[in-house]
Write an enzyme that holds these catalytic residues in place. Structure first.
Site, PDB file in Angstrom:
ATOM      1  N   ASP A  52       0.844  -1.200   0.000  1.00 54.22           N
ATOM      2  CA  ASP A  52       0.000   0.000   0.000  1.00 54.22           C
ATOM      3  C   ASP A  52       0.878   1.248   0.000  1.00 54.22           C
ATOM      4  O   ASP A  52       1.614   1.496   0.954  1.00 54.22           O
ATOM      5  CB  ASP A  52      -0.896  -0.026   1.245  1.00 54.22           C
ATOM      6  CG  ASP A  52      -2.009   1.006   1.194  1.00 54.22           C
ATOM      7  OD1 ASP A  52      -1.952   1.900   0.338  1.00 54.22           O
ATOM      8  OD2 ASP A  52      -2.930   0.928   2.013  1.00 54.22           O
ATOM      9  N   CYS A  92      -6.223   4.458  -3.187  1.00 55.12           N
ATOM     10  CA  CYS A  92      -6.504   3.080  -2.766  1.00 55.12           C
ATOM     11  C   CYS A  92      -7.743   2.400  -3.351  1.00 55.12           C
ATOM     12  O   CYS A  92      -7.634   1.431  -4.101  1.00 55.12           O
ATOM     13  CB  CYS A  92      -6.607   3.024  -1.251  1.00 55.12           C
ATOM     14  SG  CYS A  92      -5.109   3.513  -0.390  1.00 55.12           S
ATOM     15  N   ARG A  96      -8.138  -0.940  -6.034  1.00 50.98           N
ATOM     16  CA  ARG A  96      -8.540  -2.277  -5.595  1.00 50.98           C
ATOM     17  C   ARG A  96      -9.790  -2.755  -6.332  1.00 50.98           C
ATOM     18  O   ARG A  96      -9.926  -3.945  -6.618  1.00 50.98           O
ATOM     19  CB  ARG A  96      -8.750  -2.257  -4.069  1.00 50.98           C
ATOM     20  CG  ARG A  96      -7.438  -2.086  -3.338  1.00 50.98           C
ATOM     21  CD  ARG A  96      -7.574  -1.503  -1.936  1.00 50.98           C
ATOM     22  NE  ARG A  96      -6.309  -0.902  -1.549  1.00 50.98           N
ATOM     23  CZ  ARG A  96      -5.299  -1.570  -0.995  1.00 50.98           C
ATOM     24  NH1 ARG A  96      -5.425  -2.855  -0.714  1.00 50.98           N
ATOM     25  NH2 ARG A  96      -4.170  -0.950  -0.710  1.00 50.98           N
ATOM     26  N   HIS A 224       1.543   2.344   3.970  1.00 43.72           N
ATOM     27  CA  HIS A 224       0.618   3.462   4.197  1.00 43.72           C
ATOM     28  C   HIS A 224       0.848   3.988   5.615  1.00 43.72           C
ATOM     29  O   HIS A 224       1.051   3.214   6.546  1.00 43.72           O
ATOM     30  CB  HIS A 224      -0.821   2.954   4.036  1.00 43.72           C
ATOM     31  CG  HIS A 224      -1.878   4.007   4.008  1.00 43.72           C
ATOM     32  ND1 HIS A 224      -2.193   4.778   5.109  1.00 43.72           N
ATOM     33  CD2 HIS A 224      -2.714   4.420   3.012  1.00 43.72           C
ATOM     34  CE1 HIS A 224      -3.174   5.616   4.792  1.00 43.72           C
ATOM     35  NE2 HIS A 224      -3.505   5.423   3.521  1.00 43.72           N
ATOM     36  N   ASP A 276      -0.417  -0.701  -4.814  1.00 41.18           N
ATOM     37  CA  ASP A 276      -1.703  -0.164  -5.274  1.00 41.18           C
ATOM     38  C   ASP A 276      -1.573   1.197  -5.947  1.00 41.18           C
ATOM     39  O   ASP A 276      -2.432   1.601  -6.721  1.00 41.18           O
ATOM     40  CB  ASP A 276      -2.714  -0.106  -4.116  1.00 41.18           C
ATOM     41  CG  ASP A 276      -2.325   0.886  -3.032  1.00 41.18           C
ATOM     42  OD1 ASP A 276      -1.143   1.278  -2.958  1.00 41.18           O
ATOM     43  OD2 ASP A 276      -3.213   1.264  -2.240  1.00 41.18           O
ATOM     44  N   LYS A 297       1.654   9.421  -5.257  1.00 40.31           N
ATOM     45  CA  LYS A 297       0.242   9.203  -4.975  1.00 40.31           C
ATOM     46  C   LYS A 297      -0.557  10.499  -5.138  1.00 40.31           C
ATOM     47  O   LYS A 297      -0.047  11.593  -4.922  1.00 40.31           O
ATOM     48  CB  LYS A 297       0.106   8.682  -3.545  1.00 40.31           C
ATOM     49  CG  LYS A 297      -1.327   8.480  -3.052  1.00 40.31           C
ATOM     50  CD  LYS A 297      -1.332   7.871  -1.660  1.00 40.31           C
ATOM     51  CE  LYS A 297      -2.752   7.726  -1.126  1.00 40.31           C
ATOM     52  NZ  LYS A 297      -2.819   6.951   0.122  1.00 40.31           N
TER      53      LYS A 297
END
Length: 476
Positions: A52, A92, A96, A224, A276, A297
């Protein structure tokens, strides 16, 4: 007696004659294609390990020198490493959703991140990899972060998984608990032990299901934020706490592979390690590294959606391969089904990925070479082949938890020559801009977006504002 020997001798001669013909015919037959052999072999187990917020520059195989990742690096050495692998989103939940369904997350209205106050989740109409593999006789389990809705109807067991253990959303959110299947297993979670706990649960799932094909989705909450490492790894890396966390994740990969070898499953198991999305650069030293890529991110620069991806499966994947062609997380759904014995699987919903079994085998390139970069339900960039066009961005500044990114006009990059997106080619290649815009218009028309799901609703604190006003207190 002598006549019997002569008779046997005659039969032997005849047998040898026909054996010779058979062998000569067999030698002339082409050897079976490695892809066909892999598909016809026993159904492989599948272990998908997802980190993550891990960045492109956080793994030794991708250039990191201050973090030790020998087990992940070994998967790359003994299998295949993709250098241009994309996630469905730079955050995230949409990623997923896209991973498990093989579809752009906008198709299901998942444009942002689910929160503990969310009353929505992955739609029941979506078919997950787990549901499809169950139809092929697979046992299915997920250990770790789910983040596709935490109300009962949205949880893993209602979406094709036989077993679930983990935190249902991000580890920085309110109400962090461990769920086992549909129930709370622990209200108090010591996150120093989360990676170790997930590893133990993954090993138990493998041990329990080793006699039949299984799909294990090991979705770590780390790295994360907030970051936690167990005492065995705390203070051991050259990159502080973040490096400690990555090195413990690498240990976890090693433990999973060790378990497969212990049970003689490593030669018939596809093992994948990826992330991810890119690193959360808003948290500086706690946010990881994009390596040679730009940003991370929450952006649609390469650092947001291009991630490490290594795969190991000896019957199919030749050791030491490096693939520079575009590939996406959408490809996992049709590829897993192909390896499970359904190369012609027809999904009730349109898929956005393709079967890359031949790509893994080093026998072919991926057919498609286009990708839409979505964030918050909007297409912010488009790639075709080596070229990427990035659409105008208003910029952001001062948003908590979001790295400042300067505004920009339309940008054009040749990613083969400029992986770091440093040299804007917009004015140099106007003909390429026109070509990309034309292709983009056609490609985006193939993706129908559903209405965005309500994922977060602000609390009504007007009473507090009025109270502060009455008391002469600041209301911001």
């Amino acid at each position: 007696m002598s006549s019997r020997i002569i008779l046997i001798s005659s039969y032997t001669s005849i047998a040898l004659f026909f054996t010779g013909i058979f062998l000569s015919i067999y030698k002339e037959r082409p050897k079976a294609n490695i892809v066909e052999s892999a598909q016809k072999a026993a159904q492989p187990n599948i272990v998908l390990i997802l980190a993550d917020d891990l960045g492109y520059g956080d793994i030794g195989a991708y250039g990191a020198t201050d973090v030790r990742t020998p087990h992940i690096d070994q998967l790359a050495t003994q299998g295949i490493k993709f250098t241009s692998f994309y996630t469905p989103s730079p955050v995230c939940s949409p990623t997923r959703a896209g991973l498990l369904t093989g579809r752009y997350p906008c198709r299901m209205g998942i444009d942002g991140v689910f929160f503990p106050e969310s009353y929505t989740g992955i739609p029941a109409s979506e078919v997950t990899i787990a549901e499809a593999l169950k139809q092929k006789g697979y046992s299915t389990g997920i250990v770790g972060k789910w983040h596709l809705g935490h109300h009962r109807q949205f949880l893993p067991l209602q979406n094709g998984f036989d077993y679930y253990f983990g935190i249902p959303y991000s580890n920085d959110m309110q109400g962090v608990v461990y769920l086992r299947n549909n129930e709370v297993a622990e209200f108090k979670v010591d996150q120093h032990l989360t990676t170790k706990t997930y590893t133990q649960e993954a090993i138990q799932f493998i041990e329990k299901n080793k006699s039949k094909p299984f799909f294990l989705y090991l979705a770590h909450n780390m790295p994360h934020v907030p970051l936690y490492a167990s005492s065995e790894f705390s203070g051991k890396s050259k990159r502080g706490l973040y490096g400690d966390v990555i090195e413990e994740l690498d240990w976890s990969v090693g433990e999973v592979v060790k378990t497969l070898k212990k049970n003689n499953l490593d030669q018939n198991t596809l093992v994948i390690f990826t992330s991810d999305n890119g690193p959360w650069l808003a948290f500086d030293v706690d946010g990881g590294s994009p390596g040679v890529l730009r940003e991370g991110k929450q952006t649609t620069f390469e650092g947001g959606q291009r991630v490490p991806f290594v795969a190991y499966y000896p019957p199919l994947i030749k050791a030491g391969q490096v693939n520079d062609q575009l590939a996406t997380m959408f490809d996992l759904f049709p590829t897993f089904l192909s390896l499970a014995g359904s190369p012609d699987y027809k999904s009730p919903n349109p898929l956005d990925g393709e079967d890359i079994t031949s790509v893994l085998a080093g026998k072919a390139n991926r057919k498609g070479n286009e990708f839409l970069y979505y964030y918050n339900g909007q297409i912010q960039a488009y790639r075709k082949g080596d070229w990427k066009i990035k659409f105008p961005y208003k910029g952001n500044k001062g948003i908590q938890g979001v790295k400042d990114v300067a505004p920009h006009d339309t940008l054009l990059f040749n990613l083969k020559e400029d992986i770091g997106e440093k040299a804007d080619q917009f004015k140099v290649h106007p003909e390429k801009v026109a070509d990309l815009l034309k292709s983009f218009s056609i490609h985006k028309s193939k993706v129908t977006a559903a209405p965005t799901l309500v994922q977060r609703m602000p609390a009504d604190d007007s009473h507090m504002i009025r109270y502060k006003q009455r008391k002469g207190l600041a209301t911001n």
